[in-house]
Write a protein that holds these residues in place. Structure first.
Motif, mmCIF file in Angstrom:
data_model
loop_
_atom_site.group_PDB
_atom_site.id
_atom_site.type_symbol
_atom_site.label_atom_id
_atom_site.label_comp_id
_atom_site.label_asym_id
_atom_site.label_seq_id
_atom_site.Cartn_x
_atom_site.Cartn_y
_atom_site.Cartn_z
ATOM 1 N N GLY A 1 0.777 -1.226 0.000
ATOM 2 C CA GLY A 1 0.000 0.000 0.000
ATOM 3 C C GLY A 1 0.810 1.278 0.000
ATOM 4 O O GLY A 1 0.244 2.371 0.110
ATOM 5 N N LYS A 2 2.130 1.148 -0.108
ATOM 6 C CA LYS A 2 2.977 2.335 -0.089
ATOM 7 C C LYS A 2 3.810 2.420 -1.368
ATOM 8 O O LYS A 2 3.980 1.435 -2.083
ATOM 9 C CB LYS A 2 3.896 2.310 1.135
ATOM 10 N N GLU A 3 4.337 3.608 -1.606
ATOM 11 C CA GLU A 3 5.197 3.785 -2.760
ATOM 12 C C GLU A 3 6.590 3.222 -2.462
ATOM 13 O O GLU A 3 7.009 3.139 -1.306
ATOM 14 C CB GLU A 3 5.299 5.272 -3.111
ATOM 15 N N ARG A 4 7.294 2.874 -3.518
ATOM 16 C CA ARG A 4 8.667 2.405 -3.356
ATOM 17 C C ARG A 4 9.526 3.571 -2.854
ATOM 18 O O ARG A 4 9.413 4.691 -3.343
ATOM 19 C CB ARG A 4 9.192 1.866 -4.682
ATOM 20 N N GLU A 5 10.391 3.263 -1.883
ATOM 21 C CA GLU A 5 11.195 4.315 -1.285
ATOM 22 C C GLU A 5 12.667 3.937 -1.271
ATOM 23 O O GLU A 5 13.037 2.764 -1.264
ATOM 24 C CB GLU A 5 10.731 4.592 0.150
ATOM 25 N N PHE A 6 13.494 4.949 -1.214
ATOM 26 C CA PHE A 6 14.936 4.780 -1.153
ATOM 27 C C PHE A 6 15.358 4.226 0.195
ATOM 28 O O PHE A 6 14.820 4.616 1.235
ATOM 29 C CB PHE A 6 15.601 6.142 -1.400
ATOM 30 N N VAL A 7 16.352 3.322 0.179
ATOM 31 C CA VAL A 7 16.912 2.771 1.411
ATOM 32 C C VAL A 7 18.386 3.148 1.553
ATOM 33 O O VAL A 7 18.786 3.733 2.559
ATOM 34 C CB VAL A 7 16.758 1.231 1.450
ATOM 35 N N ALA A 8 19.186 2.824 0.532
ATOM 36 C CA ALA A 8 20.622 3.076 0.618
ATOM 37 C C ALA A 8 21.218 3.082 -0.773
ATOM 38 O O ALA A 8 20.657 2.489 -1.705
ATOM 39 C CB ALA A 8 21.308 2.005 1.478
ATOM 40 N N GLY B 1 24.223 7.036 -13.287
ATOM 41 C CA GLY B 1 24.441 8.337 -12.691
ATOM 42 C C GLY B 1 25.147 8.228 -11.357
ATOM 43 O O GLY B 1 25.738 7.202 -11.014
ATOM 44 N N SER B 2 25.055 9.295 -10.593
ATOM 45 C CA SER B 2 25.687 9.349 -9.282
ATOM 46 C C SER B 2 24.944 8.497 -8.254
ATOM 47 O O SER B 2 23.743 8.235 -8.395
ATOM 48 C CB SER B 2 25.699 10.796 -8.813
ATOM 49 N N TYR B 3 25.641 8.108 -7.178
ATOM 50 C CA TYR B 3 24.988 7.385 -6.077
ATOM 51 C C TYR B 3 23.992 8.294 -5.350
ATOM 52 O O TYR B 3 23.185 7.828 -4.561
ATOM 53 C CB TYR B 3 26.019 6.842 -5.095
ATOM 54 N N GLN C 1 15.460 8.101 -7.479
ATOM 55 C CA GLN C 1 14.985 6.784 -7.906
ATOM 56 C C GLN C 1 14.745 6.738 -9.423
ATOM 57 O O GLN C 1 15.017 5.729 -10.058
ATOM 58 C CB GLN C 1 13.698 6.440 -7.161
ATOM 59 N N SER C 2 14.250 7.826 -9.988
ATOM 60 C CA SER C 2 13.910 7.877 -11.403
ATOM 61 C C SER C 2 15.125 7.707 -12.319
ATOM 62 O O SER C 2 14.968 7.406 -13.503
ATOM 63 C CB SER C 2 13.201 9.187 -11.732
ATOM 64 N N ARG C 3 16.320 7.903 -11.773
ATOM 65 C CA ARG C 3 17.534 7.787 -12.578
ATOM 66 C C ARG C 3 18.124 6.380 -12.595
ATOM 67 O O ARG C 3 19.131 6.147 -13.230
ATOM 68 C CB ARG C 3 18.588 8.760 -12.071
ATOM 69 N N TYR C 4 17.506 5.470 -11.855
ATOM 70 C CA TYR C 4 18.015 4.103 -11.845
ATOM 71 C C TYR C 4 17.533 3.371 -13.099
ATOM 72 O O TYR C 4 16.355 3.374 -13.419
ATOM 73 C CB TYR C 4 17.598 3.382 -10.559
#
Length: 123
Positions: A42-49, A101-103, A107-110
């Motif tokens: 139920g949630k959007e994908r989020e950044f972890v590391a 791209g850079s670390y 998310q859209s750049r992966y």
């Protein structure tokens, strides 16, 4: 073209640990910064590391800082996410991803994504 395969998820009690692995093939692994993301129901994908192409720099979401550690082994074309002191709220499908791209990229750049591995933390 890079193919990524996530593994290492499972069921663990709160306070426990898991180590996720991401195996890369089909491209020059050391050319990419790597990231881990997660998506809870139920949630959007989020950044972890995320980690720089040579492992020199890393960054973390505030929610996991001090508990999770991202690493990579360019000789083995592998990336890892060590997760300690797991909480119920860490329950999600975890995805590794690669970016040219850079670390620090959003998310859209992966460009490439693994299939995901389920992590379930019970209370």
């Amino acid at each position: 073209q890079v193919q990524l395969v996530d593994s290492g998820g499972g069921l663990v009690q709160a306070g426990g640990s898991l180590r996720l692995s991401c195996a890369a093939s089909g491209g020059r692994f050391s050319s990419y910064a790597m990231g881990w993301f997660r998506q809870a129901p139920g949630k959007e994908r989020e950044f972890v590391a995320a980690i720089m192409w040579n492992g020199g720099s890393t960054r973390y979401a505030d929610s996991v800082k001090g508990r999770f550690t991202i690493s990579r082994d360019n000789a083995q074309n592998m990336a890892y996410l060590q997760m300690n002191s797991l909480k119920v709220e860490d329950t999600a499908v975890y995805y590794c991803a690669a970016t040219s791209g850079s670390y620090q990229s959003p998310q859209s750049r992966y460009d490439y994504w693994g299939q995901g591995t389920q992590v379930t933390v019970s209370s």
